[in-house]
Write a protein that holds these residues in place. Structure first.
Motif, PDB file in Angstrom:
ATOM      1  N   PHE A  95      -3.409   4.010   6.176  1.00 16.87           N
ATOM      2  CA  PHE A  95      -3.407   4.608   4.841  1.00 16.87           C
ATOM      3  C   PHE A  95      -4.197   3.708   3.909  1.00 16.87           C
ATOM      4  O   PHE A  95      -4.507   2.553   4.247  1.00 16.87           O
ATOM      5  CB  PHE A  95      -1.982   4.827   4.320  1.00 16.87           C
ATOM      6  CG  PHE A  95      -1.081   3.636   4.462  1.00 16.87           C
ATOM      7  CD1 PHE A  95      -1.068   2.613   3.507  1.00 16.87           C
ATOM      8  CD2 PHE A  95      -0.232   3.519   5.556  1.00 16.87           C
ATOM      9  CE1 PHE A  95      -0.242   1.523   3.641  1.00 16.87           C
ATOM     10  CE2 PHE A  95       0.603   2.416   5.705  1.00 16.87           C
ATOM     11  CZ  PHE A  95       0.592   1.417   4.739  1.00 16.87           C
ATOM     12  N   ARG A 111       3.757   5.705  -1.746  1.00 19.76           N
ATOM     13  CA  ARG A 111       2.539   6.511  -1.633  1.00 19.76           C
ATOM     14  C   ARG A 111       2.794   7.979  -1.975  1.00 19.76           C
ATOM     15  O   ARG A 111       1.896   8.664  -2.477  1.00 19.76           O
ATOM     16  CB  ARG A 111       1.977   6.437  -0.202  1.00 19.76           C
ATOM     17  CG  ARG A 111       1.514   5.076   0.223  1.00 19.76           C
ATOM     18  CD  ARG A 111       0.809   5.144   1.566  1.00 19.76           C
ATOM     19  NE  ARG A 111       1.679   5.569   2.660  1.00 19.76           N
ATOM     20  CZ  ARG A 111       2.510   4.769   3.320  1.00 19.76           C
ATOM     21  NH1 ARG A 111       2.597   3.487   2.949  1.00 19.76           N
ATOM     22  NH2 ARG A 111       3.246   5.214   4.314  1.00 19.76           N
ATOM     23  N   SER A 112       4.008   8.441  -1.690  1.00 17.56           N
ATOM     24  CA  SER A 112       4.282   9.877  -1.747  1.00 17.56           C
ATOM     25  C   SER A 112       5.255  10.276  -2.849  1.00 17.56           C
ATOM     26  O   SER A 112       5.385  11.468  -3.142  1.00 17.56           O
ATOM     27  CB  SER A 112       4.861  10.352  -0.398  1.00 17.56           C
ATOM     28  OG  SER A 112       4.016   9.981   0.675  1.00 17.56           O
ATOM     29  N   ASN A 126       5.692  14.300  -2.823  1.00 20.98           N
ATOM     30  CA  ASN A 126       5.550  15.097  -1.603  1.00 20.98           C
ATOM     31  C   ASN A 126       6.953  15.307  -1.026  1.00 20.98           C
ATOM     32  O   ASN A 126       7.422  14.567  -0.162  1.00 20.98           O
ATOM     33  CB  ASN A 126       4.652  14.375  -0.597  1.00 20.98           C
ATOM     34  CG  ASN A 126       4.304  15.238   0.593  1.00 20.98           C
ATOM     35  OD1 ASN A 126       5.002  16.198   0.907  1.00 20.98           O
ATOM     36  ND2 ASN A 126       3.214  14.899   1.269  1.00 20.98           N
ATOM     37  N   HIS A 185      -4.777   9.753   0.485  1.00 21.67           N
ATOM     38  CA  HIS A 185      -4.587   9.140   1.810  1.00 21.67           C
ATOM     39  C   HIS A 185      -4.892  10.166   2.900  1.00 21.67           C
ATOM     40  O   HIS A 185      -5.596   9.883   3.873  1.00 21.67           O
ATOM     41  CB  HIS A 185      -3.142   8.648   1.969  1.00 21.67           C
ATOM     42  CG  HIS A 185      -2.713   7.624   0.975  1.00 21.67           C
ATOM     43  ND1 HIS A 185      -2.873   6.285   1.178  1.00 21.67           N
ATOM     44  CD2 HIS A 185      -2.141   7.747  -0.250  1.00 21.67           C
ATOM     45  CE1 HIS A 185      -2.406   5.621   0.143  1.00 21.67           C
ATOM     46  NE2 HIS A 185      -1.959   6.503  -0.737  1.00 21.67           N
ATOM     47  N   ARG A 186      -4.341  11.341   2.733  1.00 19.17           N
ATOM     48  CA  ARG A 186      -4.490  12.377   3.766  1.00 19.17           C
ATOM     49  C   ARG A 186      -5.927  12.896   3.832  1.00 19.17           C
ATOM     50  O   ARG A 186      -6.439  13.204   4.912  1.00 19.17           O
ATOM     51  CB  ARG A 186      -3.514  13.515   3.484  1.00 19.17           C
ATOM     52  CG  ARG A 186      -2.049  13.085   3.667  1.00 19.17           C
ATOM     53  CD  ARG A 186      -1.073  13.931   2.858  1.00 19.17           C
ATOM     54  NE  ARG A 186      -1.341  15.353   3.010  1.00 19.17           N
ATOM     55  CZ  ARG A 186      -1.133  16.257   2.045  1.00 19.17           C
ATOM     56  NH1 ARG A 186      -0.675  15.861   0.859  1.00 19.17           N
ATOM     57  NH2 ARG A 186      -1.392  17.528   2.271  1.00 19.17           N
ATOM     58  N   LYS A 198       1.080  13.602  -4.598  1.00 20.91           N
ATOM     59  CA  LYS A 198       0.666  12.238  -4.893  1.00 20.91           C
ATOM     60  C   LYS A 198      -0.124  11.581  -3.770  1.00 20.91           C
ATOM     61  O   LYS A 198      -1.063  10.830  -4.009  1.00 20.91           O
ATOM     62  CB  LYS A 198       1.905  11.388  -5.239  1.00 20.91           C
ATOM     63  CG  LYS A 198       1.609   9.960  -5.635  1.00 20.91           C
ATOM     64  CD  LYS A 198       2.877   9.207  -6.026  1.00 20.91           C
ATOM     65  CE  LYS A 198       2.577   7.754  -6.366  1.00 20.91           C
ATOM     66  NZ  LYS A 198       3.794   7.008  -6.766  1.00 20.91           N
ATOM     67  N   ASP A 199       0.247  11.810  -2.519  1.00 21.63           N
ATOM     68  CA  ASP A 199      -0.389  11.114  -1.401  1.00 21.63           C
ATOM     69  C   ASP A 199      -1.629  11.842  -0.867  1.00 21.63           C
ATOM     70  O   ASP A 199      -2.109  11.551   0.233  1.00 21.63           O
ATOM     71  CB  ASP A 199       0.604  10.874  -0.262  1.00 21.63           C
ATOM     72  CG  ASP A 199       1.251  12.156   0.251  1.00 21.63           C
ATOM     73  OD1 ASP A 199       0.736  13.256  -0.061  1.00 21.63           O
ATOM     74  OD2 ASP A 199       2.277  12.065   0.934  1.00 21.63           O
TER      75      ASP A 199
END
Length: 1022
Positions: free
Chosen positions: A96, A62-63, A278, A297-298, A293-294
């Motif tokens: 997520f 994810r990151s 990240n 999600h955040r 990149k993530d």
């Protein structure tokens, strides 16, 4: 075009294929080339110890930016993976977004790596003009931790813990998310996407659908100018504009979605970030950009409003559709998302009705295309199995990027990789520079090519897209793949490992399938690959025949744990392993090269000499494998007492030891069989002279193995085979024994005899054992996620079927064997082949209770109306129960079932097995014995012989069948041809049947009456 008899029909999909082939339009530029798993691949492994699974785990995906590719759900990209489109979802329960499929790594699974999701490749066409993907997304929190923890508790002696075991789908609390893509009628680079998510649960539920559009990170590694960095920016609330130095300008045009339960329309929110790691999260190092990149999600899940770029630009974008008003979508209702990806700026909003019409038209054209592939009568269930198998193969096409020099030495802007990693794997493959769309064995478990898998993939692929199939075979012999010494790369975990030499077989079969189905004879392809295979054959002879006696070692040869020892490592006993399967494979290779030589000799006489070379090499291999040499320096691989071939450990001189394990190792010598047709021999005088000389002057060798060289078989044929009639019958007695090799679902990889009689050997205080294991492996060899000690594998079954048909062409009715053993029913080998073929089809088709063996008794998969029509194509199958095992989306070689179903459908054309030499060869193996195909295509089209020219003494005689026999065959086929012509001719362009009077002909031989009422619009019976 698909040819049926003397008739040709060009569907809309075939027109697109023709335009792509002739390069007037690039229909294949965009397709499902995005991987389903990029994390934990060897290419992404920069560790010091080669632990790819540990170096880049799922939690990092994810990151962390990928170096060599991208992944996603139902992903689409251009043919170089520069710009990507995929889909993410959120059920408001998960921590997520669901933006990639989850599975266990090899160390986490009790049977190796394993996908823990439910998705299906429902439909696809060769040009990807229409694609359909089904993802079943739980409404409950996805059980990530539970799947990891429960599998960790399990040993190899119990099944893996699946998502069904977690109760996630209880009460049908899940979403059926159908993702469709269609290409515009005129602009092949305009893509239309439609997502339809059905709430199958009993209560309203929220769903967030987040399509992603982003660029693969190519700018961070120090090879591109900063000004060439691509970008995506918002132009209006429903429009994003992307720029790429090679792809140019593209626009993502969104459409509002109908509201939930009659509420207001859902307006998407465009959000942006950068495709950058990240660093702060993963390594506690300051990020080079605040937008990483993530971010999505955040922003969506964690509600971090500053995670995304407020300037609404970046290298990664998404459109957030939230269906959460009034508790979400009602039970039985759906949420719909539509958007376009195009290379021209839109001038008006999306017209939903026109949008949907284009998608439905592409679907109708797909229906028409697949019907033309197999137009003869076929059960609806079999037709569905075949179509999903072919669609799965098209979905598992993937962009594969790897440059050894950059991978091994590291990138200019990155820290240098640990120096020891250069010696861990693939250090001898420095020439590799891979940048292609390849056919993958499995979309998730095996997102990398494997040489012998690819060869099998090309057989069903040739049915629908011979150009792509040919390119796969050609690529593996090109200088940026094939090693300078002639070795074909195996797979990325170890390019230097040895796979069975099936490339020549696949090349010739692909060539013949295209000729038979499409009327095109690509001799340039055949000759080009053949020339490269001469290098590979020489590599085999020089590297794998250590003593120069034509008995070959080979290593594991794709059969993983089949042996007593790891066959890729030095023997713990000392000595070398003389392998019955390796030697059988090489004899098979010889015959394939012989057959290609004779095909090319029709057009260039020099290939007759090469054919003679392979004929003599085959004889020498045959002699070396089957009989002791003078002086007793080497024991035979044949065991007279057991009537079977075994591997043997050679300790040097006269000392050797057979390993009496009844496995595929002893059946593979059956693959090495071919017939020399009388028509062919008469037209190649030079080759015939050499064969006659060998029979006369080397009679001691010829008579030991090949008595048929002087004793002709059915149709005056000659037989080339590693086994004579006596040995063939002896082997088949075991192969067709249900207490040994014959299962209800095909041929086992290890005899059931070893269930009660395991074979063991003690070496230096360690016990090595081979026993019958019908399901998942109980061994950790080769990762433990595949098993050749019992289960059924379609690839080797397919070759066994072809071998039996070759033997039948020689022996005809004169050789019948009991099948199954003890049944009292005797069949000729043609019928035995069909029996095995039908048993393999029983893996997938429904039985009387509506169950499919592959589903292992799972009530949801067998009977639930939202599941029962969708299939998985597993890597291998439980030998006694038929349950699908191993990787679940291996339409790679398991896709061969599509060809088997196609052949079974065609079998109904003939009331008996083929009756004449040329008819049998053409029917079973698509052979012809003249320069022009038989039946010939219409005069307006000719078989293209390309640039090879007509430089041979080979005559253009149509065949030597008895005239009356040929006329009888033509009369038998006439009515069937008329029926096929009627069925195909009464369809208009959209696939609907037009009103016409019924043809006044009766049912053809071997075909039930085809008189039917008018059909429904989809072509199926009312």
């Amino acid at each position: 075009m698909v040819k049926h008899g003397d008739y040709e029909y060009l569907t809309a999909e075939e027109k697109r294929l023709k335009e792509d082939r002739e390069k007037t339009k690039y229909w294949k530029k965009w397709g499902p080339y995005l991987a389903e798993r990029q994390w934990a691949t060897v290419r992404e492994d920069y560790s010091h110890d080669g632990d790819a699974w540990g170096h880049f785990p799922h939690e990092h995906a994810r990151s962390r930016v990928f170096r060599w590719g991208e992944d996603g759900i139902a992903g689409v990209s251009d043919s170089h993976g520069r710009q990507c489109i995929s889909f993410a979802f959120w059920n408001e329960k998960d921590d997520f977004l669901k933006e990639r499929l989850f599975g266990l790594s090899n160390p986490q699974g009790n049977h190796g790596e394993s996908l823990k999701e439910c998705h299906f490749h429902v439909d696809n066409t060769p040009t990807h003009s229409y694609m359909k993907f089904l993802y079943k997304y739980p409404q409950r929190k996805f059980p990530y931790e539970q799947l990891v923890e429960e599998n960790a508790k399990r040993g190899r002696d119990v099944p893996e813990y699946t998502i069904f075991d977690t109760g996630t789908f209880d009460d049908e609390r899940y979403w059926d998310i159908f993702i469709e893509m269609a290409k515009d009628t005129e602009d092949e680079e305009e893509l239309l996407f439609r997502v339809t998510a059905w709430n199958r649960g009993p209560e309203p539920a929220p769903l967030h659908i987040i399509p992603h559009v982003w660029f693969r990170n190519t700018w961070s590694w120090g090879y591109e100018k900063p000004e060439d960095k691509p970008s995506i920016k918002k132009e209006s609330p429903m429009l994003a504009h992307s720029k790429h130095p090679k792809l140019g300008d593209r626009w993502v045009q969104l459409s509002e979605s109908p509201g939930v339960d009659g509420g207001e329309n859902v307006h998407p929110e465009l959000i942006f970030t950068e495709n950058e790691t990240n660093l702060k999260k993963l390594y506690n190092v300051e990020n080079t950009t605040p937008y990483v990149k993530d971010a999505f999600h955040r922003y969506i899940v964690d509600e971090e409003t500053d995670a995304i770029n407020p300037e609404e630009t970046g290298t990664k974008s998404a459109a957030w559709f939230a269906f959460d008003e009034n508790d979400g979508v009602m039970p039985g209702e759906c949420a719909v998302v539509r958007f376009k990806f195009k290379r021209t700026a839109p001038t008006e909003d999306i017209d939903e009705e026109e949008f949907d019409d284009i998608i439905e038209t592409r679907k109708d054209e797909a229906d028409e295309f697949y019907y033309r592939i197999s137009p003869l009568p076929m059960a609806d269930d079999l037709r569905n199995i075949q179509r999903q198998a072919l669609s799965g193969m098209l979905w598992t096409k993937q962009y594969y990027h790897f440059i050894w020099d950059q991978w091994a030495k590291g990138d200019p802007t990155m820290p240098p990789p640990p120096p020891e990693r250069k010696k861990i794997r693939n250090s001898q493959w420095r020439h590799m520079y891979l940048d292609d769309v390849l056919s993958m064995p499995d979309c998730w478990e095996y997102p990398f090519f494997a040489a012998w898998d690819t060869a099998f993939h090309c057989i069903p692929l040739a049915m629908v897209d011979p150009e792509f199939a040919k390119k796969q075979l050609d690529l593996l012999t090109r200088e940026w793949y094939m090693h300078p010494n002639g070795q074909i790369p195996a797979y990325e975990w170890n390019f230097g490992d040895v796979n069975p030499p099936v490339h020549a077989w696949a090349t010739f079969r692909t060539f013949k399938i295209e000729r038979k189905m499409y009327g095109r004879e690509d001799l340039d392809f055949l000759e080009r690959v053949f020339q490269k295979l001469l290098l590979n054959f020489t590599w085999w002879v020089n590297r794998k025949d250590a003593d120069g006696n034509n008995v070959f070692e080979g290593g594991f040869l794709g059969l993983d744990n089949i042996g007593l020892f790891n066959r890729s490592e030095p023997l713990p006993t000392g000595g070398t392993l003389a392998q019955a399967d390796s030697t059988g494979w090489m004899a098979f290779y010889c015959l394939c090269m012989l057959n290609i030589s004779l095909e090319l000799a029709k057009h260039r006489r020099t290939y007759e000499d090469i054919a003679s070379k392979f004929f003599e090499h085959f004889i020498l291999i045959s002699d070396a494998m089957s009989f002791e040499q003078e002086g007793g320096e080497r024991a035979s691989l044949w065991n007279d007492k057991d009537g079977f071939y075994y591997d043997a450990i050679s300790y040097g001189g006269p000392w050797s030891q057979q390993l009496p394990v009844k496995s595929l190792v002893g059946l593979i010598p059956l693959f090495a069989v071919s017939t020399l047709e009388p028509e062919l021999m008469r037209k190649f005088p030079s080759f015939k002279k050499r064969v006659d000389w060998f029979i006369e002057n080397k009679s001691d060798v010829a008579e030991r193995n090949l008595a048929s060289l002087s004793r002709k078989g059915k149709g005056d044929r000659m037989l080339l085979s590693l086994v004579n009639k006596e040995r063939l019958v002896t082997i088949l007695e075991k192969m067709l024994d249900e207490d040994e090799f014959l299962s209800d679902y095909g041929i086992r990889s290890l005899s059931k005899f070893h269930k009660e009689n395991p074979y063991s050997m003690d070496v230096n205080g360690q016990t090595f054992t081979v026993d019958y294991v019908p399901g998942d492996s109980n061994s950790g060899l080769f990762g433990g996620n595949s098993n050749w000690r019992g289960p059924i594998w379609l690839c080797v079954n397919f070759l066994l079927i072809e071998s039996l048909l070759r033997f039948h062409m020689f022996y005809g009715e004169s050789l019948k064997v009991e099948c199954p053993k003890g049944s009292g029913e005797y069949m000729h080998l043609g019928h035995v082949a069909e029996e095995i073929q039908h048993r393999l089809q029983h893996l997938f088709s429904r039985d009387e209770q509506g169950r499919r063996a592959i589903n292992g008794g799972n009530d949801i998969l067998d009977w639930n109306p939202n599941w029962r029509e969708y299939l998985w194509f597993h890597e291998f199958f439980h030998a006694d129960e038929g349950t699908g095992l191993g990787s679940s989306h291996q339409t790679g070689w398991t896709g061969l079932i599509a060809k088997m179903i196609h052949d079974s459908g065609l079998n109904c054309r003939l009331p008996h097995t083929p009756r004449t030499p040329s008819v049998a060869a053409a029917h079973y193996f698509d052979d012809i014995f003249s320069r022009a195909s038989k039946p010939r295509p219409p005069r307006s089209r000719r078989l293209s012989t390309r640039s090879i020219g007509n430089r041979s003494d080979f005559g253009s005689v149509a065949g030597d069948d008895d005239e009356e026999e040929a006329k009888k065959r033509e009369r038998d086929d006439a009515k069937v041809l008329e029926w096929v012509t009627y069925r195909l001719g009464t369809m208009n362009g959209s696939g609907y049947e037009e009103e016409e009077e019924e043809l006044a002909v009766g049912p053809a031989p071997g075909v039930a009456s085809w008189r039917e009422d008018k059909k429904e619009p989809n072509g199926e019976s009312k």
